[in-house]
Design an enzyme around this catalytic site. Structure first.
Site, PDB file in Angstrom:
ATOM      1  N   GLU A 205     -10.494  -5.996  10.380  1.00 38.96           N
ATOM      2  CA  GLU A 205     -10.032  -4.608   9.865  1.00 38.96           C
ATOM      3  C   GLU A 205     -10.171  -4.893   8.124  1.00 38.96           C
ATOM      4  O   GLU A 205     -10.260  -5.940   7.106  1.00 38.96           O
ATOM      5  CB  GLU A 205      -8.492  -5.362   9.446  1.00 38.96           C
ATOM      6  CG  GLU A 205      -7.637  -3.940   8.453  1.00 38.96           C
ATOM      7  CD  GLU A 205      -5.978  -4.022   8.849  1.00 38.96           C
ATOM      8  OE1 GLU A 205      -5.079  -3.078   8.845  1.00 38.96           O
ATOM      9  OE2 GLU A 205      -5.419  -5.324   9.352  1.00 38.96           O
TER      10      GLU A 205
ATOM     11  N   GLY B 202       2.878  -5.477   7.376  1.00 40.06           N
ATOM     12  CA  GLY B 202       2.202  -5.665   7.283  1.00 40.06           C
ATOM     13  C   GLY B 202       0.698  -5.918   8.014  1.00 40.06           C
ATOM     14  O   GLY B 202       0.173  -5.343   8.859  1.00 40.06           O
ATOM     15  N   SER B 203       0.221  -7.580   7.918  1.00 39.33           N
ATOM     16  CA  SER B 203      -1.117  -7.797   8.147  1.00 39.33           C
ATOM     17  C   SER B 203      -0.657  -9.093   9.553  1.00 39.33           C
ATOM     18  O   SER B 203       0.307  -9.475   9.735  1.00 39.33           O
ATOM     19  CB  SER B 203      -2.187  -9.524   7.629  1.00 39.33           C
ATOM     20  OG  SER B 203      -1.130 -10.445   7.512  1.00 39.33           O
TER      21      SER B 203
ATOM     22  N   ASN C 130       0.478  -1.186   0.278  1.00 35.26           N
ATOM     23  CA  ASN C 130      -0.172  -0.010  -0.079  1.00 35.26           C
ATOM     24  C   ASN C 130       1.182   1.507  -0.445  1.00 35.26           C
ATOM     25  O   ASN C 130       0.275   2.486  -0.527  1.00 35.26           O
ATOM     26  CB  ASN C 130      -0.783  -0.610   1.276  1.00 35.26           C
ATOM     27  CG  ASN C 130      -0.324  -0.197   1.983  1.00 35.26           C
ATOM     28  OD1 ASN C 130       0.394  -0.855   2.749  1.00 35.26           O
ATOM     29  ND2 ASN C 130      -0.978   0.301   3.698  1.00 35.26           N
TER      30      ASN C 130
ATOM     31  N   GLU D  12       4.377  -3.899  12.626  1.00 34.73           N
ATOM     32  CA  GLU D  12       4.119  -3.189  12.132  1.00 34.73           C
ATOM     33  C   GLU D  12       2.584  -3.483  11.247  1.00 34.73           C
ATOM     34  O   GLU D  12       2.874  -3.951  10.075  1.00 34.73           O
ATOM     35  CB  GLU D  12       4.561  -1.482  11.258  1.00 34.73           C
ATOM     36  CG  GLU D  12       5.782  -0.659  12.126  1.00 34.73           C
ATOM     37  CD  GLU D  12       5.117  -0.351  12.722  1.00 34.73           C
ATOM     38  OE1 GLU D  12       3.680   0.048  13.028  1.00 34.73           O
ATOM     39  OE2 GLU D  12       6.698   0.199  13.905  1.00 34.73           O
ATOM     40  N   LEU D  13       1.647  -3.870  12.436  1.00 40.75           N
ATOM     41  CA  LEU D  13       0.525  -4.445  11.579  1.00 40.75           C
ATOM     42  C   LEU D  13      -0.657  -3.941  11.096  1.00 40.75           C
ATOM     43  O   LEU D  13      -0.678  -2.760  11.760  1.00 40.75           O
ATOM     44  CB  LEU D  13       0.302  -5.670  12.374  1.00 40.75           C
ATOM     45  CG  LEU D  13       1.992  -6.738  13.266  1.00 40.75           C
ATOM     46  CD1 LEU D  13       1.661  -7.134  14.186  1.00 40.75           C
ATOM     47  CD2 LEU D  13       2.438  -7.430  11.664  1.00 40.75           C
TER      48      LEU D  13
ATOM     49  N   CYS E  51      -3.618   1.456   7.184  1.00 40.61           N
ATOM     50  CA  CYS E  51      -3.288   0.002   8.732  1.00 40.61           C
ATOM     51  C   CYS E  51      -4.451   1.310   9.480  1.00 40.61           C
ATOM     52  O   CYS E  51      -4.877   0.728  10.628  1.00 40.61           O
ATOM     53  CB  CYS E  51      -2.610   0.001   8.925  1.00 40.61           C
ATOM     54  SG  CYS E  51      -1.153   0.982   9.112  1.00 40.61           S
TER      55      CYS E  51
END
Length: 470
Positions: free
Chosen positions: A373, A225-226, A149, A245-246, A279
């Site tokens: 999410e 990411g996820s 993204n 970093e989720l 996110c």
């Protein structure tokens, strides 16, 4: 484009197309890397890490500063390529390139600040004639695993601090958007970064991602990411430093005393940028009963004014989603919410990967558009009784990346800041806001560690303690 491994641009055994999310055209073709390519990259990166560690902080500063200058000089071509491979509107792509250059400039400055401290050893009982100090040293090889993204911005948030700290870095970009990472490598090499200090292996995460994060030659992993992939990486990593970093499903509370003109402008902006594929996008809008109806009436025309279309057209507000399957999933979740009692006020339509900016009202916490999410161009409004219930609902999530409140009452604002479990708290703005020098990271299942060049360099270096004995 070719991938860059062990000081050379190279093809793979096979290739994969990079597709334009708007029209499906082939933007470029990149290699489909293998575990063997990862092995070659890591062998070389070990040597590259030694080369970076031998440079002075000022020499690393110069390399990164030249790289940032090159990003600025190539802004328009980078932004156009970014829009074509990722789908965000061209104005947002230009902002991303501008911010990428700022990240590298900030990283360059941090290269000059790798300090230590004197430790007052004689403050301990019975200690005399001892002098201690700390030294910060590079981790060695950093693995940077990045999402689709923000294919330049988030790569820079990992590569810049890694090199500033004296490390080598191996980048595994998202399969959908690898071109920006490869372009960055070109600029780093043009700026004079040692040939073996940076690598970019393109391909499937299932094949090359696993090989990269589990390898003992990697001493630090930085992943965005996820949540599920982050958990998988942590299980594979072994004894390594890890920054995660989720995801998130960011809550925004609107109190009865909110500035509704600001709400009308900010909430759609923070919900629909990059087609909601951020996110920290505003996803859950929570409003006490006295302001609920006014809020919904305020948001309807603001969302209806947004248009989805060609991201290279300056008149477009929202571009396509990265994959049609993701757009279909968003549609399924919205249909499910409507079936469970939510009211579709604006949008809800889909044409391929284009999904209309969507506003739902009457959303309840158990609906997937609220409790999971969404990562798409939709937001839901939920009615609560009071601020106590609003804060309770904001915290009713496994995530804790970003949260926001609109209120003119300082006591309410501070109560929110103290009570809500989130790594980023915003007062009188939406949940989607970040400047690149701030410490950025989440709580709970939204991750661990911080980004922002100063903080990422700390994560990508280690301390040694030196004691001199008289």
């Amino acid at each position: 484009m070719k991938m860059y491994i062990a000081g050379a641009w190279t093809n793979g055994q096979s290739s994969m197309d990079v597709l334009n999310p708007y029209d499906g055209s082939v933007v470029d073709t990149v290699p489909r890397g293998t575990a063997a390519d990862v092995d070659r990259a890591l062998d070389s990166a070990v040597r590259g890490a030694r080369a970076m560690a031998e440079l002075t902080g000022f020499e690393r500063y110069e390399l990164l500063h030249r790289t940032a200058d090159l990003i600025v000089a190539n802004t328009e071509s980078l932004a156009t390529c970014l829009t074509r491979e990722e789908g965000k509107i061209i104005s947002e792509a230009r902002i991303e390139v501008e911010r990428a250059s700022e990240i590298i400039y900030l990283s360059a400055e941090e290269a000059k600040r790798l300090d230590g401290e004197v430790i007052p050893l004689e403050g301990g009982p019975g200690v005399k004639g001892k002098f201690g100090f700390t030294m910060r040293v590079p981790c060695g090889v950093v693995a940077a695993v990045t999402p689709f993204n923000f294919p330049l911005h988030l790569v820079c948030h990992k590569v810049g601090p890694a090199l500033a700290g004296g490390n080598a870095v191996v980048v595994k970009p998202a399969s959908d958007t690898p071109l920006m990472a490869l372009r960055l490598v070109e600029l780093l090499l043009e700026a004079g970064v040692p040939a073996e200090a940076v690598h970019c292996v393109t391909g499937s995460g299932a094949e090359i991602g696993d090989a990269l994060v589990s390898d003992p030659r990697v001493r630090k992993i930085s992943f965005t990411g996820s949540r599920d992939i982050g958990e998988r990486i942590c299980k594979q990593a072994g004894i390594k430093k890890v920054t995660m970093e989720l995801g998130s499903n960011a809550p925004v509370i609107v109190m009865p005393d909110a500035d509704m003109d600001k709400v009308r402008t900010v909430i759609p902006q923070t919900a629909f940028a990059n087609a909601g594929q951020v996110c920290i996008s505003t996803q859950r809008v929570i409003a006490p009963a006295p302001v609920y109806d006014e809020l919904v009436e305020t948001l309807v025309p603001a969302v209806a004014a947004l248009s989805a279309g060609d991201p290279l057209d300056p008149a477009t507000s929202v571009g396509p989603m990265i994959r049609e399957s993701d757009a279909a999933r968003v549609g399924d979740w919205i249909d499910e919410a409507v079936g469970q009692g939510a009211e579709l006020l604006v949008g809800g339509g889909r044409s391929g990967q284009l999904f209309e900016p969507t506003l739902l009202a009457g959303v309840s916490p158990e609906m997937r558009v609220s409790c999971e999410e969404l990562f798409g161009p939709a937001m839901g409004v939920t009615r609560v009784d009071d601020v106590e219930q609003a804060i309770e609902l904001a915290n009713d999530s496994i995530y804790g990346l970003s949260a926001a409140i609109f209120t003119q009452d300082i006591d309410t604002a501070m109560r929110f800041a103290r009570s809500v479990d989130s790594g980023n708290i915003h007062i009188n703005w939406g949940s989607q806001w970040r400047t690149d020098l701030m410490p950025y990271g989440g709580l709970k299942d939204s991750g661990m560690g911080k980004e922002g060049p100063k903080y990422a360099v700390e994560e990508m270096t280690e301390y040694k303690l030196v004691v001199i004995h008289d």
